[in-house]
Design a protein around this motif. Structure first.
Motif, PDB file in Angstrom:
ATOM      1  N   ASP A 110      45.986  41.453  30.730  1.00 20.18           N
ATOM      2  CA  ASP A 110      47.442  41.567  30.857  1.00 20.18           C
ATOM      3  C   ASP A 110      48.039  42.251  29.630  1.00 20.18           C
ATOM      4  OD1 ASP A 110      47.514  40.383  33.329  1.00 20.18           O
ATOM      5  OD2 ASP A 110      48.186  38.418  32.608  1.00 20.18           O
ATOM      6  N   ALA A 111      47.501  41.926  28.454  1.00 18.39           N
ATOM      7  CA  ALA A 111      48.041  42.498  27.216  1.00 18.39           C
ATOM      8  C   ALA A 111      47.698  43.979  27.082  1.00 18.39           C
ATOM      9  CB  ALA A 111      47.509  41.723  26.009  1.00 18.39           C
ATOM     10  N   VAL A 112      46.525  44.384  27.567  1.00 19.33           N
ATOM     11  CA  VAL A 112      46.095  45.778  27.425  1.00 19.33           C
ATOM     12  C   VAL A 112      46.656  46.651  28.537  1.00 19.33           C
ATOM     13  CG1 VAL A 112      44.085  47.319  27.429  1.00 19.33           C
ATOM     14  CG2 VAL A 112      43.991  45.149  26.176  1.00 19.33           C
ATOM     15  N   PHE A 113      46.535  46.199  29.789  1.00 18.32           N
ATOM     16  CA  PHE A 113      46.946  47.000  30.937  1.00 18.32           C
ATOM     17  C   PHE A 113      48.399  46.768  31.328  1.00 18.32           C
ATOM     18  CE2 PHE A 113      42.470  47.476  31.212  1.00 18.32           C
ATOM     19  CZ  PHE A 113      42.213  48.593  31.978  1.00 18.32           C
ATOM     20  N   GLY A 114      48.931  45.608  30.980  1.00 18.46           N
ATOM     21  CA  GLY A 114      50.250  45.186  31.451  1.00 18.46           C
ATOM     22  C   GLY A 114      50.082  44.243  32.632  1.00 18.46           C
ATOM     23  N   ALA A 115      50.816  43.141  32.631  1.00 22.28           N
ATOM     24  CA  ALA A 115      50.680  42.153  33.701  1.00 22.28           C
ATOM     25  C   ALA A 115      50.993  42.745  35.064  1.00 22.28           C
ATOM     26  CB  ALA A 115      51.593  40.950  33.420  1.00 22.28           C
ATOM     27  N   GLU A 116      51.833  43.792  35.107  1.00 22.95           N
ATOM     28  CA  GLU A 116      52.202  44.404  36.387  1.00 22.95           C
ATOM     29  C   GLU A 116      51.058  45.229  36.972  1.00 22.95           C
ATOM     30  OE1 GLU A 116      53.153  47.394  33.198  1.00 22.95           O
ATOM     31  OE2 GLU A 116      53.292  45.210  33.461  1.00 22.95           O
ATOM     32  N   ARG A 117      50.019  45.505  36.182  1.00 18.74           N
ATOM     33  CA  ARG A 117      48.875  46.272  36.673  1.00 18.74           C
ATOM     34  C   ARG A 117      47.755  45.367  37.201  1.00 18.74           C
ATOM     35  NH1 ARG A 117      52.314  49.523  37.127  1.00 18.74           N
ATOM     36  NH2 ARG A 117      52.702  51.244  35.677  1.00 18.74           N
ATOM     37  N   PHE A 118      47.968  44.085  37.137  1.00 13.38           N
ATOM     38  CA  PHE A 118      47.026  43.155  37.760  1.00 13.38           C
ATOM     39  C   PHE A 118      47.185  43.251  39.281  1.00 13.38           C
ATOM     40  CE2 PHE A 118      46.657  38.814  39.639  1.00 13.38           C
ATOM     41  CZ  PHE A 118      45.280  38.705  39.583  1.00 13.38           C
ATOM     42  N   ARG A 119      46.067  43.473  39.976  1.00 13.45           N
ATOM     43  CA  ARG A 119      46.118  43.648  41.428  1.00 13.45           C
ATOM     44  C   ARG A 119      45.599  42.428  42.175  1.00 13.45           C
ATOM     45  NH1 ARG A 119      50.005  47.081  41.492  1.00 13.45           N
ATOM     46  NH2 ARG A 119      49.609  48.830  40.078  1.00 13.45           N
ATOM     47  N   ARG A 120      44.447  41.942  41.792  1.00  9.55           N
ATOM     48  CA  ARG A 120      43.880  40.777  42.492  1.00  9.55           C
ATOM     49  C   ARG A 120      42.870  40.055  41.605  1.00  9.55           C
ATOM     50  NH1 ARG A 120      47.448  41.189  45.434  1.00  9.55           N
ATOM     51  NH2 ARG A 120      47.487  41.434  47.692  1.00  9.55           N
ATOM     52  N   GLU A 121      42.763  38.753  41.845  1.00 15.55           N
ATOM     53  CA  GLU A 121      41.618  37.982  41.378  1.00 15.55           C
ATOM     54  C   GLU A 121      40.706  37.801  42.590  1.00 15.55           C
ATOM     55  OE1 GLU A 121      41.185  34.026  38.809  1.00 15.55           O
ATOM     56  OE2 GLU A 121      41.735  33.611  40.889  1.00 15.55           O
ATOM     57  N   ILE A 122      39.546  38.413  42.552  1.00 23.17           N
ATOM     58  CA  ILE A 122      38.596  38.320  43.662  1.00 23.17           C
ATOM     59  C   ILE A 122      37.611  37.202  43.371  1.00 23.17           C
ATOM     60  CG2 ILE A 122      36.763  39.542  44.915  1.00 23.17           C
ATOM     61  CD1 ILE A 122      38.257  42.160  44.072  1.00 23.17           C
ATOM     62  N   VAL A 123      37.434  36.328  44.333  1.00 22.72           N
ATOM     63  CA  VAL A 123      36.468  35.235  44.214  1.00 22.72           C
ATOM     64  C   VAL A 123      35.217  35.638  44.991  1.00 22.72           C
ATOM     65  CG1 VAL A 123      35.967  32.829  44.757  1.00 22.72           C
ATOM     66  CG2 VAL A 123      38.245  33.474  43.922  1.00 22.72           C
ATOM     67  N   TRP A 124      34.103  35.720  44.274  1.00 18.01           N
ATOM     68  CA  TRP A 124      32.838  36.059  44.923  1.00 18.01           C
ATOM     69  C   TRP A 124      31.961  34.817  45.020  1.00 18.01           C
ATOM     70  CZ3 TRP A 124      27.902  37.537  42.128  1.00 18.01           C
ATOM     71  CH2 TRP A 124      26.880  37.758  43.052  1.00 18.01           C
ATOM     72  N   ARG A 125      31.756  34.358  46.245  1.00 12.81           N
ATOM     73  CA  ARG A 125      30.829  33.237  46.475  1.00 12.81           C
ATOM     74  C   ARG A 125      29.420  33.814  46.494  1.00 12.81           C
ATOM     75  NH1 ARG A 125      28.274  30.492  50.863  1.00 12.81           N
ATOM     76  NH2 ARG A 125      28.251  28.223  50.588  1.00 12.81           N
TER      77      ARG A 125
END
Length: 480
Positions: free
Chosen positions: A138-153
């Motif tokens: 978030d600090a490097v890219f900007g929080a607005e550039r967060f797209r998804r948290e993908i959960v991989w089972r």
């Protein structure tokens, strides 16, 4: 041209990767203060191999290197990241986690720099540090550039996992960010086919299949599936299907894919198969050797040209390697890679047994591998060392020994090696190989020497399954 870089990825990124030149970054940075990463091999029994290369041992402990990185980020890095890192240090103190976050911070700044405005980054991590890593991103890219948290089972609950006196952990986290507001996202590749015989009530089923969400349960780790043909013996190896999904969705043919912690090279291998260009970076000589084997096994004559940068190419380079930190061990591991041998020990493990490396091979139908013993010498060499190697062969009941030397062998050494005689494989009557072979670094680099042994089947590196280049992936549009 596609490239493998050998060395610290921070240095490689700064000196060799231009601004805004990469379309997609996938990274799976190691962190677990109680585990040894960059253990390249496990034995078939599942036990840890003797070949444990602790390349990250110093990097992930607080010390002078992490202190310098911390001060650089705070004084020269992005303001938000500098403030965050100071707050984290006040909260965490000076420990392994803080060292890891500091070393990752300075690398994330460089990864952001090399990413194109339409590029994407996928950072693969486990719950040990994922919450801290998201703050850094978030600090490097900007929080607005967060797209998804993908959960991989990663697989099913095995008997071993069920022993935990806790909720059973069975997933990893993949944090997905983009450099800009417009980014490559091939929506057509983000669908799964309908199951065979599927019929939607009332009709109207989407012909493309079922849209993928951010919980991936259909791709299993190769370590879960004992029958997987993908397994190369690398303990943190990720499945090709996982990388195929990411690369197909977030890049197009001809785009550049970067993996700065490429390990056994899954991202590189999939990028090659999907007709992307690629850059792989790793800090160990043995990892580079493993990746080269994987690509040549999988693609053979279809393999695109590539360069290996950072490895010694001359005798002078090899001598310079000895002056680096842990230079003798780095030289030894590099020299073993020249003949595709596996290290026999970690740099801190026990007394010298006369075995620096080994190659397993099969030359009969017994199903039992035979072993080539390898010794590596970077200093002065004498005939007594050849006699010692003969003794090790007798002790280990090994048919062949390889003696790799930086210095030219003496005439008594050559005579002593010749006196060891020849090995004749039982399945190849009439075929003979010198029992002790002296190989100089100069001749190996020039291609004038090659270790001679029955090459019916080598067992040192597990072979990658054959692959072929896929049909062109349908090009996508820029998404929002």
């Amino acid at each position: 041209m596609n490239k493998f870089y050998l060395g610290d990825n921070l240095t490689i990124l700064r000196e060799h990767v231009p601004d805004e030149s990469v379309d997609l970054i996938y990274l799976d940075p190691p962190f677990n203060s109680n585990a040894t990463y960059n253990v390249l091999f496990k034995e078939p029994s599942g036990e840890a191999s003797q070949a444990q290369i602790t390349a990250f041992e110093d990097t992930w402990h607080w010390g002078l290197e992490s202190e310098r990185a911390y001060r650089e980020v705070v004084t020269e890095g992005p303001r938000d990241l500098a403030n965050l890192l100071q707050a984290l240090r006040a909260f965490l103190g000076q420990n392994d986690m803080m060292a890891y976050l500091t070393m990752m911070s300075i690398r994330l700044v460089e990864l952001h720099r090399v990413l194109k405005p339409t590029g994407s980054l996928y950072l693969h991590c486990d719950p040990t540090a994922s919450h801290y890593i998201k703050l850094l991103l978030d600090a490097v890219f900007g929080a607005e550039r967060f797209r998804r948290e993908i959960v991989w089972r990663s697989g099913w609950v095995s008997g071993f996992k069920s022993r935990a006196s806790n909720w059973i952990r069975n997933h990893d986290t993949i944090l997905y960010y983009t450099r800009g507001a417009r980014f490559v996202f091939n929506k057509e590749a983000a669908y799964q086919p309908h199951p065979e015989g599927y019929q939607r009530r009332g009709g109207g089923a989407n012909p493309r299949g079922v849209a993928l969400d951010d919980v991936w349960t259909d791709v299993y780790s190769p370590w879960i599936m004992s029958f997987s043909r993908e397994k190369l013996g690398y303990p943190t190896q990720k499945p090709e299907a996982l990388l195929e999904r990411i690369i197909q969705v977030s890049s197009n043919e001809g785009d550049v894919v970067l993996d700065p912690f490429c390990g056994c090279g899954t991202a590189v291998a999939v990028a090659e198969r999907l007709n992307r260009r690629w850059i792989g970076i790793d800090i160990t000589h043995l990892a580079i050797a493993l990746m080269k084997h994987r690509l040549h096994d999988a693609f053979s004559e279809e393999l695109s040209p590539y360069e290996v940068l950072g490895a010694p190419t001359t005798v002078e380079d090899a001598r310079a390697l000895l002056d680096e930190k842990d230079g003798r061990f780095q030289f030894e591991w590099w020299a073993l890679g020249l003949i595709d041998a596996r290290p026999a020990h970690d740099k801190k493990k026990g007394a010298d047994t006369g075995i620096d490396g080994y190659i397993n091979f099969f030359d009969d139908g017994s199903g039992k591998a035979k072993t080539i013993i390898v010794q590596v010498k970077s200093g002065n060499v004498t005939a007594s060392q050849i006699r010692d190697l003969k003794g090790v062969l007798e002790r280990e009941k090994a048919p062949i020994g390889a003696f790799i030397t930086l210095e030219a062998p003496t005439k008594p050494m050559v005579k002593e090696a010749a006196a060891a005689g020849l090995y004749e494989p039982p399945s190849l009557p009439g075929k003979r190989y010198p029992r002790i072979q002296i190989l100089t670094i100069e001749d190996l680099l020039a291609g004038h020497a090659r270790l001679e042994f029955p090459r019916l089947a080598e067992a040192t590196f597990q072979r990658a399954k054959r692959a072929s280049k896929d049909r062109p992936v349908e090009q996508g549009q820029l998404g929002m």
